[in-house]
Design a protein around this motif. Structure first.
Motif, mmCIF file in Angstrom:
data_model
loop_
_atom_site.group_PDB
_atom_site.id
_atom_site.type_symbol
_atom_site.label_atom_id
_atom_site.label_comp_id
_atom_site.label_asym_id
_atom_site.label_seq_id
_atom_site.Cartn_x
_atom_site.Cartn_y
_atom_site.Cartn_z
ATOM 1 N N THR A 1 18.181 38.450 51.769
ATOM 2 C CA THR A 1 19.319 38.198 50.879
ATOM 3 C C THR A 1 19.632 36.709 50.864
ATOM 4 O O THR A 1 19.378 35.992 51.838
ATOM 5 C CB THR A 1 20.570 38.972 51.330
ATOM 6 O OG1 THR A 1 20.915 38.573 52.667
ATOM 7 C CG2 THR A 1 20.326 40.466 51.295
ATOM 8 N N VAL A 2 20.203 36.252 49.740
ATOM 9 C CA VAL A 2 20.588 34.849 49.592
ATOM 10 C C VAL A 2 21.870 34.799 48.779
ATOM 11 O O VAL A 2 22.089 35.622 47.880
ATOM 12 C CB VAL A 2 19.464 34.035 48.899
ATOM 13 C CG1 VAL A 2 19.242 34.494 47.469
ATOM 14 C CG2 VAL A 2 19.753 32.558 48.945
ATOM 15 N N ARG A 3 22.738 33.821 49.111
ATOM 16 C CA ARG A 3 24.012 33.639 48.411
ATOM 17 C C ARG A 3 24.173 32.170 48.030
ATOM 18 O O ARG A 3 23.822 31.282 48.801
ATOM 19 C CB ARG A 3 25.209 34.056 49.301
ATOM 20 C CG ARG A 3 25.283 35.533 49.605
ATOM 21 C CD ARG A 3 26.433 35.823 50.565
ATOM 22 N NE ARG A 3 27.714 35.455 49.991
ATOM 23 C CZ ARG A 3 28.487 36.294 49.296
ATOM 24 N NH1 ARG A 3 28.097 37.542 49.099
ATOM 25 N NH2 ARG A 3 29.647 35.893 48.815
ATOM 26 N N PHE A 4 24.747 31.935 46.830
ATOM 27 C CA PHE A 4 25.044 30.567 46.410
ATOM 28 C C PHE A 4 26.053 30.617 45.268
ATOM 29 O O PHE A 4 26.206 31.634 44.589
ATOM 30 C CB PHE A 4 23.776 29.817 45.978
ATOM 31 C CG PHE A 4 22.946 30.543 44.961
ATOM 32 C CD1 PHE A 4 23.171 30.379 43.599
ATOM 33 C CD2 PHE A 4 21.926 31.399 45.363
ATOM 34 C CE1 PHE A 4 22.404 31.036 42.665
ATOM 35 C CE2 PHE A 4 21.157 32.067 44.433
ATOM 36 C CZ PHE A 4 21.389 31.886 43.085
ATOM 37 N N ARG A 5 26.754 29.470 45.070
ATOM 38 C CA ARG A 5 27.770 29.367 44.021
ATOM 39 C C ARG A 5 27.095 29.097 42.678
ATOM 40 O O ARG A 5 26.043 28.467 42.607
ATOM 41 C CB ARG A 5 28.780 28.260 44.333
ATOM 42 C CG ARG A 5 29.575 28.497 45.603
ATOM 43 C CD ARG A 5 30.704 27.489 45.748
ATOM 44 N NE ARG A 5 31.709 27.675 44.712
ATOM 45 C CZ ARG A 5 32.703 28.558 44.783
ATOM 46 N NH1 ARG A 5 32.820 29.351 45.851
ATOM 47 N NH2 ARG A 5 33.593 28.654 43.810
#
Length: 388
Positions: free
Chosen positions: A183-187
């Motif tokens: 999983t990856v998260r970014f704005r």
């Protein structure tokens, strides 16, 4: 599953010596690694072979070939070579259940065998990329990447704009294969809408330098914007004007409203979606026109001020401008000429006018003094002289 490329790496050399009358005979085998769906070759090398019986068996100890004769009806196994120097079989469409030790047995007075170990690798399929929830401008997006089947466990990496993103990976072993996720998260902002994010999977079952990739197109929702474009810059009476409301937004606004300030649109106006057509313009059509659009994230409004020009008034104004300029120049010239004449007259009067200097005044008084001296009555009076 498509046919995979064949991989074979010699890992271990095994030797056996047969005792008794066939002493001196030797058997050599090599371990083999192949990708699932690929082709594997299992070879038994013979040294000082004297014609003794050679048997090839699978990991389940089923006889595949007996002295060059097929014993098991599995057409995926083919005898490629049987000679005094070696026995070579070919396995097509390798499967996980084919993995294990293949026995190369040489029968003399004593039975001796060597084992060629077959290892089957599983290449990852194209990763499955999903978004956890809808991305909205100014917020964060979370993407997940899943490879349900690989051996060994696939390594997952994220890329965006050719730069690697840091993800969090996890894996679970299911029998002989692994299930791996990341999983990856970014704005995100509105400019990220339509951007590409890549999840890449690699392991040893793939050829060197190759990988399996899945591209995910970002869907970022944001509030709308609006701007009005006119079909012409200057409009005159009788012209037809077309106004277009250029709208952006995600989701895209599906309805656009046209208005004219606090007044209703002209009866001749035709409003169809993003365009407003005003045929046969007159000065009464003047005003501020607006287009409005909205979606669930916001509202947008654009203005256009319409001024309809009278062609006759425009021509009159254009022709009157040169006459006014010429008249002003002439008036200035007349004023300058008058000023020059006045100056010349003043100078002339000053030069030609009569005036009495100190010399002339002194001569007159000197004459009077002389006459008084010559005709004086009293001899004892002193002489008087006047000097001016």
């Amino acid at each position: 599953m498509g046919r995979a490329r064949r991989f074979q790496w010699p890992l271990l050399l095994l030797w056996a010596a047969a005792a008794g009358p066939g002493a001196g005979q030797e058997v050599q085998t090599e371990n083999v690694t192949v990708a699932e769906g690929g082709v594997a070759e299992i070879t038994c090398r013979l040294h000082q072979y004297d014609g003794s019986i050679v048997v090839i068996q699978n990991p389940a100890r089923q006889t595949l070939f007996f002295n060059g004769t097929r014993a098991l009806k599995d057409e995926r196994f083919q005898l490629e070579e049987f000679s005094p120097r070696r026995v070579r079989i070919r396995l097509s469409d390798a499967r996980l259940e084919d993995e294990g030790g293949y026995f190369c047995q040489l029968y003399t007075e004593d039975t001796h065998h060597q084992i060629a170990t077959l290892t089957v690798l599983v290449a990852p399929e194209n990763p499955v990329v999903e978004v956890r929830e809808q991305a909205v401008e100014g917020g964060e997006v979370e993407l997940s990447c899943l490879v349900p089947r690989s051996r060994p466990a696939a390594a997952l990496r994220w890329y965006r704009d050719r730069k690697e993103l840091k993800g969090v990976s996890s894996g679970q072993e299911n029998g002989k294969v692994w299930s791996v996720a990341s999983t990856v998260r970014f704005r995100v902002d509105r400019k990220d809408d339509g951007g590409i994010v890549i999840c890449e999977a690699q392991n040893q079952a793939l050829p060197s330098g190759h990988s399996k990739q899945t591209q995910y197109v970002l869907d970022v929702q944001y509030s709308p914007t609006a701007r009005i474009h006119a079909s012409q810059a200057v409009v005159r009476e009788g012209d037809t004007l077309v106004l277009t409301c250029a709208v952006t937004g995600n989701p895209r606004p599906n309805q656009i409203r046209w208005n004219r300030g606090n007044e209703s649109l002209p009866e001749r106006a035709e409003a169809v979606g993003e365009t407003l057509t005003l045929p046969g313009l007159v000065s009464a059509d003047n005003g501020t026109y607006t287009c409005e659009a909205s979606n669930k994230h916001g509202h947008a409004r654009a203005l256009y001020v319409l001024v309809v020009y009278d062609p006759g008034a425009v021509v009159e104004a254009q022709t009157s401008v040169p006459y006014a300029i010429v008249g002003g120049i002439l008036a200035l010239l007349v004023f300058l000429i008058i000023c020059v004449l006045v100056g010349m007259v003043w100078c002339s009067v000053r030069q030609k006018g009569s005036y009495l200097t100190h010399e002339a005044s002194g001569l007159d008084e000197q004459g009077e003094a002389r006459e008084a001296f010559l005709n004086g009555s009293d001899g004892h009076k002193r002489k008087e002289e006047f000097f001016i």
